[in-house]
Design a protein around this motif. Sequence first.
Motif, short mmCIF file in Angstrom:
data_model
loop_
_atom_site.label_atom_id
_atom_site.label_comp_id
_atom_site.label_asym_id
_atom_site.label_seq_id
_atom_site.Cartn_x
_atom_site.Cartn_y
_atom_site.Cartn_z
N ARG A 87 -0.51 0.95 5.37
CA ARG A 87 -1.02 1.26 3.91
C ARG A 87 -2.24 1.86 4.00
NH1 ARG A 87 -1.42 -3.47 -0.52
NH2 ARG A 87 0.78 -3.08 -0.74
N HIS A 88 -2.49 2.91 3.08
CA HIS A 88 -3.88 3.77 2.92
C HIS A 88 -4.16 3.51 1.55
CE1 HIS A 88 -2.70 5.63 6.85
NE2 HIS A 88 -1.58 5.72 6.49
N ASP A 89 -5.56 3.99 1.28
CA ASP A 89 -6.22 3.84 -0.04
C ASP A 89 -5.50 4.75 -1.16
OD1 ASP A 89 -8.11 2.31 0.71
OD2 ASP A 89 -9.80 3.84 1.11
N ASN A 90 -4.89 5.98 -0.52
CA ASN A 90 -4.36 6.82 -1.62
C ASN A 90 -2.86 6.30 -1.63
OD1 ASN A 90 -6.43 8.58 -2.14
ND2 ASN A 90 -6.04 9.66 -0.21
N ASP A 91 -2.54 5.21 -1.36
CA ASP A 91 -1.26 4.89 -1.64
C ASP A 91 -1.09 4.12 -2.87
OD1 ASP A 91 -0.16 5.76 0.67
OD2 ASP A 91 -0.07 3.77 1.69
N TRP A 92 -2.33 4.12 -3.74
CA TRP A 92 -2.14 3.53 -4.89
C TRP A 92 -2.06 4.55 -6.08
CZ3 TRP A 92 -1.18 -0.60 -7.69
CH2 TRP A 92 -1.81 -0.86 -8.99
N GLN A 93 -0.86 4.69 -6.41
CA GLN A 93 -0.45 5.92 -7.07
C GLN A 93 0.19 5.74 -8.47
OE1 GLN A 93 2.54 7.53 -4.30
NE2 GLN A 93 0.99 8.13 -2.97
N GLN A 94 0.05 6.64 -9.46
CA GLN A 94 0.74 6.62 -10.83
C GLN A 94 2.01 7.38 -10.76
OE1 GLN A 94 -1.62 8.59 -13.61
NE2 GLN A 94 -1.17 7.02 -15.29
N ASN A 95 3.00 6.93 -11.42
CA ASN A 95 4.21 7.39 -11.60
C ASN A 95 3.97 8.57 -12.62
OD1 ASN A 95 6.83 7.85 -12.59
ND2 ASN A 95 7.61 6.63 -11.25
N THR A 96 4.26 9.81 -12.25
CA THR A 96 4.04 10.72 -13.33
C THR A 96 5.06 10.59 -14.35
OG1 THR A 96 5.38 12.31 -12.03
CG2 THR A 96 3.06 12.44 -11.71
N SER A 97 6.19 10.00 -14.47
CA SER A 97 7.17 10.07 -15.42
C SER A 97 6.91 9.08 -16.41
CB SER A 97 8.64 10.06 -14.72
OG SER A 97 8.80 11.00 -13.72
N SER A 175 -13.51 -4.78 17.18
CA SER A 175 -13.45 -3.18 17.03
C SER A 175 -13.69 -2.92 15.44
CB SER A 175 -12.22 -2.66 17.36
OG SER A 175 -10.99 -3.35 16.55
N TYR A 176 -14.21 -1.80 15.17
CA TYR A 176 -14.56 -1.36 14.07
C TYR A 176 -13.84 -0.13 13.64
CZ TYR A 176 -17.88 -4.83 13.89
OH TYR A 176 -18.91 -6.23 14.13
N TYR A 177 -13.26 0.19 12.26
CA TYR A 177 -12.95 1.52 11.88
C TYR A 177 -14.02 2.02 11.02
CZ TYR A 177 -8.02 0.45 13.46
OH TYR A 177 -6.96 0.34 14.42
N ILE A 178 -14.48 3.11 11.44
CA ILE A 178 -15.75 3.68 10.49
C ILE A 178 -15.17 5.22 10.01
CG2 ILE A 178 -18.00 4.87 10.59
CD1 ILE A 178 -18.64 2.81 13.11
N PRO A 179 -14.88 5.17 8.75
CA PRO A 179 -14.24 6.28 8.06
C PRO A 179 -14.93 7.50 7.87
CG PRO A 179 -14.81 4.78 6.21
CD PRO A 179 -15.08 4.18 7.66
N LEU A 180 -14.70 8.54 8.40
CA LEU A 180 -15.41 9.89 8.29
C LEU A 180 -15.23 10.78 7.26
CD1 LEU A 180 -15.66 11.05 12.27
CD2 LEU A 180 -17.33 9.36 10.97
N ASN A 181 -14.16 10.85 6.80
CA ASN A 181 -13.72 11.71 5.52
C ASN A 181 -12.62 11.00 4.37
OD1 ASN A 181 -11.39 11.48 6.78
ND2 ASN A 181 -10.78 13.77 6.75
N TYR A 182 -12.93 9.64 4.50
CA TYR A 182 -12.15 9.12 3.53
C TYR A 182 -12.84 7.62 3.18
CZ TYR A 182 -10.49 6.18 7.31
OH TYR A 182 -10.25 5.35 8.48
N SER A 183 -12.48 7.10 2.01
CA SER A 183 -13.29 5.42 1.97
C SER A 183 -14.50 5.79 1.31
CB SER A 183 -12.90 4.72 3.01
OG SER A 183 -13.37 3.31 2.43
N SER A 184 -15.07 4.90 0.46
CA SER A 184 -16.46 4.86 0.11
C SER A 184 -17.27 3.77 1.03
CB SER A 184 -16.79 4.60 -1.37
OG SER A 184 -16.03 3.38 -1.53
#
Length: 249
Positions: A87-97, A175-184
Amino acid sequence: MKIFLLMIMSNLAIGAHFPEGNEKQDGNPYFITRLFKTIDETHSIVTTVDLRKEDKRNEGNANISLRRNVSRFVQYGFEADLNYGHRHDNDWQQNTSTGNWSWKKSSENIDFGSSLFLKLRRDISIKEKLFTGSVNLKTHNNWTKTLLTLKPELILTYHHFDAGAHKYNIYFKNSYYIPLNYSSKDIYISWYYLGWMFNYSKQVKPFAFIAYKDQTWTKSKDFKRAHPDENYELSSKFSYLGVGFNYYF
């Protein structure tokens, strides 16, 4: 009564665009297998497959890496990976219909990525006990989602010998995941492992471990677009019971 019902429906509508609360579940199953193939004195290929469960989601990873040993203490290489169900941050989505909000089914996510890494290690002897400390510095690119991540990793291993024979290892990994172009967030995911590996033979080394993962979810692209003045931050905290084995060719 009608006013009361209208107030409840209004509150539900206001919160409908936010994800549900924090996730937490203990004792999730986790399986890892690694295959090591020596090419020559300095080069090797390592293939890793791992499967785990996170609440109701199933995740899988497969990667293959080409490694070169500069010396006993320095190694670098390239890794390609295929990930399923993440799962990714952008998977929180709005159904356009319908306008409804929900998480995209993680089973629909198949991501391809690659990494460059440098591993440094050092043996440490304390009162005739042998330890190995290692630092793994990795840059990862998720080509499917265009996500760039730094993944530093620290490992401390204790080697137990009996009558000169190497019997087993006890290791701790962080271990750590340090985001470079996503997440705040400065740190997107933190992993902690504590494991035991039995040196059954030169070829087969089974192991068992416990693990803990702490992940933070922040605003998706759909949410930023629809609600630019609102915010949310949720966490997923999972513990795992795992087994696996290393096989050396």
